[in-house]
Design a protein around this motif. Sequence first.
Motif, PDB file in Angstrom:
ATOM      1  N   LEU A 118       0.994  -1.163   0.040  1.00  0.00           N
ATOM      2  CA  LEU A 118      -0.078  -0.116  -0.093  1.00  0.00           C
ATOM      3  C   LEU A 118       0.794   1.210  -0.066  1.00  0.00           C
ATOM      4  N   TRP A 119       0.424   2.314  -0.805  1.00  0.00           N
ATOM      5  CA  TRP A 119       0.728   3.752  -0.417  1.00  0.00           C
ATOM      6  C   TRP A 119      -0.191   4.598  -0.137  1.00  0.00           C
ATOM      7  N   LEU A 120       0.181   5.507   0.833  1.00  0.00           N
ATOM      8  CA  LEU A 120      -0.485   6.608   0.757  1.00  0.00           C
ATOM      9  C   LEU A 120       0.068   7.820   0.631  1.00  0.00           C
ATOM     10  N   ALA A 121      -0.326   8.729  -0.185  1.00  0.00           N
ATOM     11  CA  ALA A 121       0.309   9.758  -0.923  1.00  0.00           C
ATOM     12  C   ALA A 121      -0.703  10.992  -1.245  1.00  0.00           C
ATOM     13  N   ALA A 123      -2.475  13.445  -3.458  1.00  0.00           N
ATOM     14  CA  ALA A 123      -3.022  13.290  -4.752  1.00  0.00           C
ATOM     15  C   ALA A 123      -2.345  13.803  -5.895  1.00  0.00           C
ATOM     16  N   GLU A 124      -1.705  15.123  -5.712  1.00  0.00           N
ATOM     17  CA  GLU A 124      -0.819  15.643  -6.535  1.00  0.00           C
ATOM     18  C   GLU A 124       0.425  15.444  -6.901  1.00  0.00           C
ATOM     19  N   LYS A 125       0.673  14.541  -5.738  1.00  0.00           N
ATOM     20  CA  LYS A 125       2.314  13.848  -5.967  1.00  0.00           C
ATOM     21  C   LYS A 125       2.212  12.449  -5.895  1.00  0.00           C
ATOM     22  N   LEU A 126       1.361  11.802  -6.513  1.00  0.00           N
ATOM     23  CA  LEU A 126       1.021  10.677  -6.640  1.00  0.00           C
ATOM     24  C   LEU A 126       2.187  10.099  -7.415  1.00  0.00           C
ATOM     25  N   VAL A 127       2.706  10.336  -8.510  1.00  0.00           N
ATOM     26  CA  VAL A 127       3.513   9.483  -9.334  1.00  0.00           C
ATOM     27  C   VAL A 127       4.939   9.721  -8.599  1.00  0.00           C
ATOM     28  N   ASP A 128       5.133  10.702  -7.881  1.00  0.00           N
ATOM     29  CA  ASP A 128       6.529  10.920  -7.150  1.00  0.00           C
ATOM     30  C   ASP A 128       6.383   9.777  -6.196  1.00  0.00           C
ATOM     31  N   ALA A 129       5.365   9.291  -5.517  1.00  0.00           N
ATOM     32  CA  ALA A 129       5.211   8.268  -4.377  1.00  0.00           C
ATOM     33  C   ALA A 129       5.383   6.978  -4.984  1.00  0.00           C
ATOM     34  N   VAL A 130       4.790   6.740  -6.306  1.00  0.00           N
ATOM     35  CA  VAL A 130       4.598   5.616  -6.826  1.00  0.00           C
ATOM     36  C   VAL A 130       5.162   5.914  -8.295  1.00  0.00           C
TER      37      VAL A 130
END
Length: 281
Positions: A118-121, A123-130
């Motif tokens: 799971l990832w919690l990120a 929304a505007e930095k979603l691609v940075d997190a995943v």
Amino acid sequence: MIALPEVETIRRDLDREVSGLRIKTVEVMDAGLARRLGGRKKLSARLEKAKITNVRRRGLYLILNLDTDDVLVAHLGTGGRLRRHANRDAVEPNTVMSMTFTKSGQLRLVDGAEDATLWLANAEKLVDAVPELEVMGIDPLDQPVPWRMFGERLLAQDAKLKAILTDDSVVVGLGEMYSDEILFAAGLRFDRLPSSLGPQEVRRLHRAMVETLHDAAKHRGATLADGHYVDVHGEPGGYEEYINVYKQAGKSGRPCPRCHRPIQSYRFRRRFTYYCEQCQI
């Protein structure tokens, strides 16, 4: 085995089941997963009282949009399960996360293979997190792709067809089984090179890919002998009844539905691929 049709089935069920529900509490049982999510206290602070607005999908990643600035992303790995439960239901072994709603029970992540995450990120930095979300191939269940565009992507590859179809950077989420079934439906051998295909063969392959995936999603995916995949209510898929070649080699397998000859298996890239010697050229 969890591929594109299975994940799309789960997405549709989750969107119907949990969209509009507000999160009351979140419990993460796995210490490593809790650390990846920022720690249990921070996770609770960000998720509790948030409402799930909808559930979408990018490739094999499920994305739960919240009415806050955050999104919760899930990848089920090879055998993870997202299950709806009543609060009083016994907790299955290998349950790593339990999300309780203010009404309508719980959503639990069961990870028997220990490779779901799971990832919690934001929304505007979603691609940075995943970052994996940015490097994806064609998704035939998400957006229609014209056969010419598919052909251009295919002809740009310098590999055999089976290797291309199982490459998520070309077509996302087909896996071993669906690539074998698609090649059978198209009448093409697994070891053909894209440069050897004529326009009609490219069109056949494109049509077989789209029709096979949509048919599998219509039948809610396939639950094979390993039993890894079930839907959010614990029910198996129904597509395995329509499998033509995958794992059908040998005396216990079904013969080819076209020519009625035995299905063949061949060790390709450290795994077996299944095909009909007569019907695939």
